[in-house]
Design a protein around this motif. Structure first.
Motif, PDB file in Angstrom:
ATOM      1  N   UNK A   1       0.835  -1.214   0.000  1.00 57.89           N
ATOM      2  CA  UNK A   1       0.000   0.000   0.000  1.00 57.89           C
ATOM      3  C   UNK A   1       0.863   1.254   0.000  1.00 57.89           C
ATOM      4  N   UNK A   2       0.227   2.347  -0.402  1.00 59.69           N
ATOM      5  CA  UNK A   2       0.840   3.667  -0.268  1.00 59.69           C
ATOM      6  C   UNK A   2      -0.163   4.588   0.418  1.00 59.69           C
ATOM      7  N   UNK A   3       0.331   5.344   1.368  1.00 56.06           N
ATOM      8  CA  UNK A   3      -0.472   6.343   2.071  1.00 56.06           C
ATOM      9  C   UNK A   3       0.045   7.714   1.661  1.00 56.06           C
ATOM     10  N   UNK A   4      -0.834   8.543   1.134  1.00 54.27           N
ATOM     11  CA  UNK A   4      -0.459   9.908   0.766  1.00 54.27           C
ATOM     12  C   UNK A   4      -1.174  10.879   1.699  1.00 54.27           C
ATOM     13  N   UNK A   5      -0.405  11.689   2.398  1.00 57.39           N
ATOM     14  CA  UNK A   5      -0.953  12.669   3.339  1.00 57.39           C
ATOM     15  C   UNK A   5      -0.851  14.059   2.745  1.00 57.39           C
ATOM     16  N   UNK A   6      -2.007  14.688   2.505  1.00 58.48           N
ATOM     17  CA  UNK A   6      -2.054  16.029   1.915  1.00 58.48           C
ATOM     18  C   UNK A   6      -2.673  17.011   2.910  1.00 58.48           C
ATOM     19  N   UNK A   7      -1.952  18.040   3.302  1.00 59.15           N
ATOM     20  CA  UNK A   7      -2.545  19.040   4.195  1.00 59.15           C
ATOM     21  C   UNK A   7      -3.537  19.929   3.450  1.00 59.15           C
ATOM     22  N   UNK A   8      -4.626  20.277   4.129  1.00 57.43           N
ATOM     23  CA  UNK A   8      -5.616  21.212   3.586  1.00 57.43           C
ATOM     24  C   UNK A   8      -5.349  22.567   4.231  1.00 57.43           C
TER      25      UNK A   8
ATOM     26  N   UNK B   1      -4.174   2.259  -2.533  1.00 54.68           N
ATOM     27  CA  UNK B   1      -3.892   3.674  -2.301  1.00 54.68           C
ATOM     28  C   UNK B   1      -4.790   4.260  -1.233  1.00 54.68           C
ATOM     29  N   UNK B   2      -4.185   5.041  -0.344  1.00 52.48           N
ATOM     30  CA  UNK B   2      -4.918   5.723   0.721  1.00 52.48           C
ATOM     31  C   UNK B   2      -4.581   7.207   0.666  1.00 52.48           C
ATOM     32  N   UNK B   3      -5.609   8.034   0.506  1.00 57.07           N
ATOM     33  CA  UNK B   3      -5.424   9.484   0.468  1.00 57.07           C
ATOM     34  C   UNK B   3      -5.933  10.069   1.787  1.00 57.07           C
ATOM     35  N   UNK B   4      -5.023  10.687   2.539  1.00 55.87           N
ATOM     36  CA  UNK B   4      -5.379  11.322   3.794  1.00 55.87           C
ATOM     37  C   UNK B   4      -5.383  12.829   3.607  1.00 55.87           C
ATOM     38  N   UNK B   5      -6.504  13.457   3.894  1.00 57.83           N
ATOM     39  CA  UNK B   5      -6.647  14.903   3.757  1.00 57.83           C
ATOM     40  C   UNK B   5      -6.756  15.496   5.158  1.00 57.83           C
TER      41      UNK B   5
ATOM     42  N   UNK C   1     -16.566   8.411  -1.241  1.00 56.67           N
ATOM     43  CA  UNK C   1     -16.281   8.362  -2.674  1.00 56.67           C
ATOM     44  C   UNK C   1     -15.333   7.190  -2.967  1.00 56.67           C
ATOM     45  N   UNK C   2     -15.775   6.170  -3.718  1.00 55.16           N
ATOM     46  CA  UNK C   2     -14.948   4.989  -3.960  1.00 55.16           C
ATOM     47  C   UNK C   2     -13.980   5.141  -5.126  1.00 55.16           C
ATOM     48  N   UNK C   3     -13.985   6.278  -5.779  1.00 55.05           N
ATOM     49  CA  UNK C   3     -13.213   6.462  -7.010  1.00 55.05           C
ATOM     50  C   UNK C   3     -11.710   6.395  -6.741  1.00 55.05           C
ATOM     51  N   UNK C   4     -11.015   5.461  -7.353  1.00 61.08           N
ATOM     52  CA  UNK C   4      -9.562   5.331  -7.424  1.00 61.08           C
ATOM     53  C   UNK C   4      -8.889   4.847  -6.138  1.00 61.08           C
ATOM     54  N   UNK C   5      -9.235   5.403  -4.982  1.00 62.85           N
ATOM     55  CA  UNK C   5      -8.519   5.037  -3.763  1.00 62.85           C
ATOM     56  C   UNK C   5      -9.399   5.298  -2.537  1.00 62.85           C
TER      57      UNK C   5
END
Length: 201
Positions: free
Chosen positions: A49-56, A91-95, A115-119
Protein backbone atom coordinates in the motif's frame (compact mmCIF):
# COMPACT_ATOMS: atom_id res chain seq x y z
CA UNK A 1 -1.75 24.56 7.88
CA UNK A 2 0.49 25.33 10.83
CA UNK A 3 3.79 23.47 10.43
CA UNK A 4 3.85 22.39 14.07
CA UNK A 5 0.37 20.85 13.78
CA UNK A 6 1.27 19.06 10.55
CA UNK A 7 4.57 17.80 11.97
CA UNK A 8 2.68 16.33 14.94
CA UNK A 9 0.41 14.46 12.52
CA UNK A 10 3.37 13.13 10.52
CA UNK A 11 5.02 11.94 13.73
CA UNK A 12 1.86 10.10 14.84
CA UNK A 13 1.49 8.40 11.45
CA UNK A 14 5.17 7.47 11.42
CA UNK A 15 4.85 5.82 14.84
CA UNK A 16 1.92 3.72 13.60
CA UNK A 17 3.21 3.02 10.10
CA UNK A 18 6.73 1.77 10.81
CA UNK A 19 5.71 -1.33 12.83
CA UNK A 20 3.53 -2.54 9.94
CA UNK A 21 6.16 -2.15 7.23
CA UNK A 22 5.76 1.42 5.94
CA UNK A 23 8.59 3.87 5.31
CA UNK A 24 7.82 7.58 5.01
CA UNK A 25 9.29 10.50 3.09
CA UNK A 26 8.47 13.92 1.73
CA UNK A 27 6.82 13.57 -1.69
CA UNK A 28 8.16 16.81 -3.17
CA UNK A 29 10.15 14.96 -5.84
CA UNK A 30 7.52 12.30 -6.54
CA UNK A 31 6.43 13.73 -9.91
CA UNK A 32 4.53 11.18 -12.02
CA UNK A 33 3.32 11.77 -15.58
CA UNK A 34 4.15 15.47 -15.17
CA UNK A 35 1.76 15.70 -12.20
CA UNK A 36 3.32 17.27 -9.12
CA UNK A 37 2.03 16.14 -5.71
CA UNK A 38 0.08 18.71 -3.70
CA UNK A 39 2.24 21.06 -1.63
CA UNK A 40 3.81 19.53 1.51
CA UNK A 41 2.51 16.01 0.71
CA UNK A 42 4.12 13.12 2.57
CA UNK A 43 3.95 9.48 1.51
CA UNK A 44 4.36 6.21 3.38
CA UNK A 45 5.09 3.18 1.25
CA UNK A 46 4.95 -0.55 1.96
CA UNK A 47 4.94 -3.61 -0.33
CA UNK A 48 1.14 -3.64 -0.28
CA UNK A 49 0.00 0.00 0.00
CA UNK A 50 0.84 3.67 -0.27
CA UNK A 51 -0.47 6.34 2.07
CA UNK A 52 -0.46 9.91 0.77
CA UNK A 53 -0.95 12.67 3.34
CA UNK A 54 -2.05 16.03 1.91
CA UNK A 55 -2.54 19.04 4.20
CA UNK A 56 -5.62 21.21 3.59
CA UNK A 57 -4.74 24.89 3.92
CA UNK A 58 -7.98 25.95 5.63
CA UNK A 59 -11.00 24.16 7.09
CA UNK A 60 -13.39 25.20 4.34
CA UNK A 61 -15.41 23.13 1.82
CA UNK A 62 -13.63 24.65 -1.19
CA UNK A 63 -10.17 23.98 0.23
CA UNK A 64 -11.05 20.40 1.12
CA UNK A 65 -12.51 19.61 -2.28
CA UNK A 66 -9.55 21.21 -4.06
CA UNK A 67 -7.12 19.13 -1.98
CA UNK A 68 -9.15 16.01 -2.78
CA UNK A 69 -9.01 16.77 -6.50
CA UNK A 70 -5.27 17.42 -6.57
CA UNK A 71 -4.40 14.53 -4.28
CA UNK A 72 -6.56 12.03 -6.19
CA UNK A 73 -5.12 13.07 -9.56
CA UNK A 74 -1.55 12.62 -8.36
CA UNK A 75 -2.18 9.36 -6.46
CA UNK A 76 -4.04 7.93 -9.45
CA UNK A 77 -0.99 8.42 -11.67
CA UNK A 78 1.28 7.03 -8.98
CA UNK A 79 -0.77 3.82 -8.78
CA UNK A 80 -0.93 3.53 -12.58
CA UNK A 81 2.87 3.78 -12.73
CA UNK A 82 3.20 1.05 -10.11
CA UNK A 83 0.85 -1.19 -12.12
CA UNK A 84 3.05 -0.79 -15.21
CA UNK A 85 5.85 -2.44 -13.25
CA UNK A 86 3.56 -5.24 -12.12
CA UNK A 87 3.10 -3.89 -8.60
CA UNK A 88 -0.53 -3.84 -7.49
CA UNK A 89 -0.87 -1.81 -4.30
CA UNK A 90 -3.72 -0.11 -2.46
CA UNK A 91 -3.89 3.67 -2.30
CA UNK A 92 -4.92 5.72 0.72
CA UNK A 93 -5.42 9.48 0.47
CA UNK A 94 -5.38 11.32 3.79
CA UNK A 95 -6.65 14.90 3.76
CA UNK A 96 -5.65 16.78 6.90
CA UNK A 97 -7.75 19.72 8.04
CA UNK A 98 -6.01 22.25 10.32
CA UNK A 99 -8.96 22.48 12.74
CA UNK A 100 -12.18 20.74 13.76
CA UNK A 101 -14.77 21.17 10.98
CA UNK A 102 -18.24 22.60 11.49
CA UNK A 103 -21.36 20.56 10.69
CA UNK A 104 -21.42 21.54 7.02
CA UNK A 105 -17.77 20.65 6.50
CA UNK A 106 -18.24 17.35 8.37
CA UNK A 107 -21.02 16.48 5.91
CA UNK A 108 -18.75 17.20 2.96
CA UNK A 109 -15.89 15.28 4.60
CA UNK A 110 -18.17 12.28 4.91
CA UNK A 111 -19.05 12.51 1.21
CA UNK A 112 -15.34 12.63 0.37
CA UNK A 113 -14.68 9.51 2.46
CA UNK A 114 -17.54 7.61 0.83
CA UNK A 115 -16.28 8.36 -2.67
CA UNK A 116 -14.95 4.99 -3.96
CA UNK A 117 -13.21 6.46 -7.01
CA UNK A 118 -9.56 5.33 -7.42
CA UNK A 119 -8.52 5.04 -3.76
CA UNK A 120 -9.66 5.04 -0.15
CA UNK A 121 -9.99 8.50 1.38
CA UNK A 122 -9.87 9.72 4.98
CA UNK A 123 -10.41 13.25 6.25
CA UNK A 124 -8.46 14.01 9.42
CA UNK A 125 -8.47 16.82 11.96
CA UNK A 126 -6.82 17.27 15.36
CA UNK A 127 -8.56 16.89 18.70
CA UNK A 128 -8.76 19.76 21.18
CA UNK A 129 -5.40 18.74 22.67
CA UNK A 130 -3.75 18.63 19.25
CA UNK A 131 -3.69 14.85 18.79
CA UNK A 132 -4.89 12.96 15.71
CA UNK A 133 -5.39 9.49 17.18
CA UNK A 134 -9.19 9.43 16.99
CA UNK A 135 -9.19 9.93 13.23
CA UNK A 136 -6.13 7.76 12.57
CA UNK A 137 -7.93 4.84 14.22
CA UNK A 138 -10.15 4.68 11.13
CA UNK A 139 -7.28 3.86 8.76
CA UNK A 140 -7.27 0.07 8.58
CA UNK A 141 -3.97 -0.33 6.73
CA UNK A 142 -2.08 1.04 9.72
CA UNK A 143 -3.20 -2.02 11.67
CA UNK A 144 -4.60 -0.06 14.57
CA UNK A 145 -6.49 -1.86 17.35
CA UNK A 146 -10.05 -0.85 18.24
CA UNK A 147 -10.31 2.43 20.10
CA UNK A 148 -10.24 1.86 23.88
CA UNK A 149 -13.17 4.25 24.18
CA UNK A 150 -15.25 1.82 22.10
CA UNK A 151 -14.11 -1.55 23.40
CA UNK A 152 -13.62 -2.16 27.10
CA UNK A 153 -11.73 -5.38 27.69
CA UNK A 154 -12.66 -7.19 30.90
CA UNK A 155 -9.33 -8.78 31.80
CA UNK A 156 -10.83 -10.47 34.88
CA UNK A 157 -12.73 -12.81 32.55
CA UNK A 158 -9.55 -14.09 30.89
CA UNK A 159 -8.12 -17.41 32.15
CA UNK A 160 -5.39 -19.69 30.87
CA UNK A 161 -6.21 -23.19 29.65
CA UNK A 162 -5.83 -25.90 32.30
CA UNK A 163 -2.73 -27.35 30.65
CA UNK A 164 -1.03 -23.95 30.66
CA UNK A 165 -1.90 -23.41 34.33
CA UNK A 166 -0.42 -26.81 35.18
CA UNK A 167 2.76 -25.97 33.26
CA UNK A 168 3.14 -22.68 35.15
CA UNK A 169 2.58 -24.48 38.45
CA UNK A 170 5.29 -27.02 37.57
CA UNK A 171 7.70 -24.22 36.67
CA UNK A 172 6.95 -22.45 39.96
CA UNK A 173 7.78 -25.67 41.84
CA UNK A 174 10.97 -26.56 39.94
CA UNK A 175 12.20 -23.11 38.86
CA UNK A 176 13.65 -24.91 35.83
CA UNK A 177 12.28 -24.74 32.33
CA UNK A 178 14.14 -27.96 31.39
CA UNK A 179 12.55 -29.94 34.23
CA UNK A 180 9.15 -28.46 33.46
CA UNK A 181 9.38 -29.44 29.78
CA UNK A 182 10.59 -32.91 30.72
CA UNK A 183 7.67 -33.44 33.11
CA UNK A 184 5.15 -32.21 30.55
CA UNK A 185 6.59 -34.55 27.90
CA UNK A 186 6.31 -37.52 30.29
CA UNK A 187 2.72 -36.59 31.10
CA UNK A 188 1.93 -36.35 27.38
CA UNK A 189 3.51 -39.78 26.72
CA UNK A 190 1.52 -41.30 29.58
CA UNK A 191 -1.71 -39.78 28.26
CA UNK A 192 -1.01 -41.08 24.75
CA UNK A 193 -0.31 -44.56 26.13
CA UNK A 194 -3.56 -44.61 28.08
CA UNK A 195 -5.45 -43.44 24.99
CA UNK A 196 -3.89 -46.23 22.89
CA UNK A 197 -4.87 -48.83 25.51
CA UNK A 198 -8.45 -47.60 25.49
CA UNK A 199 -8.60 -47.78 21.69
CA UNK A 200 -7.19 -51.34 21.61
CA UNK A 201 -9.83 -52.50 24.06
Amino acid sequence: MNHKVFDQLCAEIQALAMPVGFSGRNAANEIVSDITPPSATWVWRSPFAIIALCPVEKSTPSMLLEAQKEGTAWLDQYLITEEKYGRLIDGYLLLALPATPDDELRRIARQVELDPHLCRKHVLWPSENGEWTDRLCRITTLGLPPSPEIVKLDTTALTLPAAAQEALALYADTNSIEKTVGTIEKLAETAEGEESDNVSR
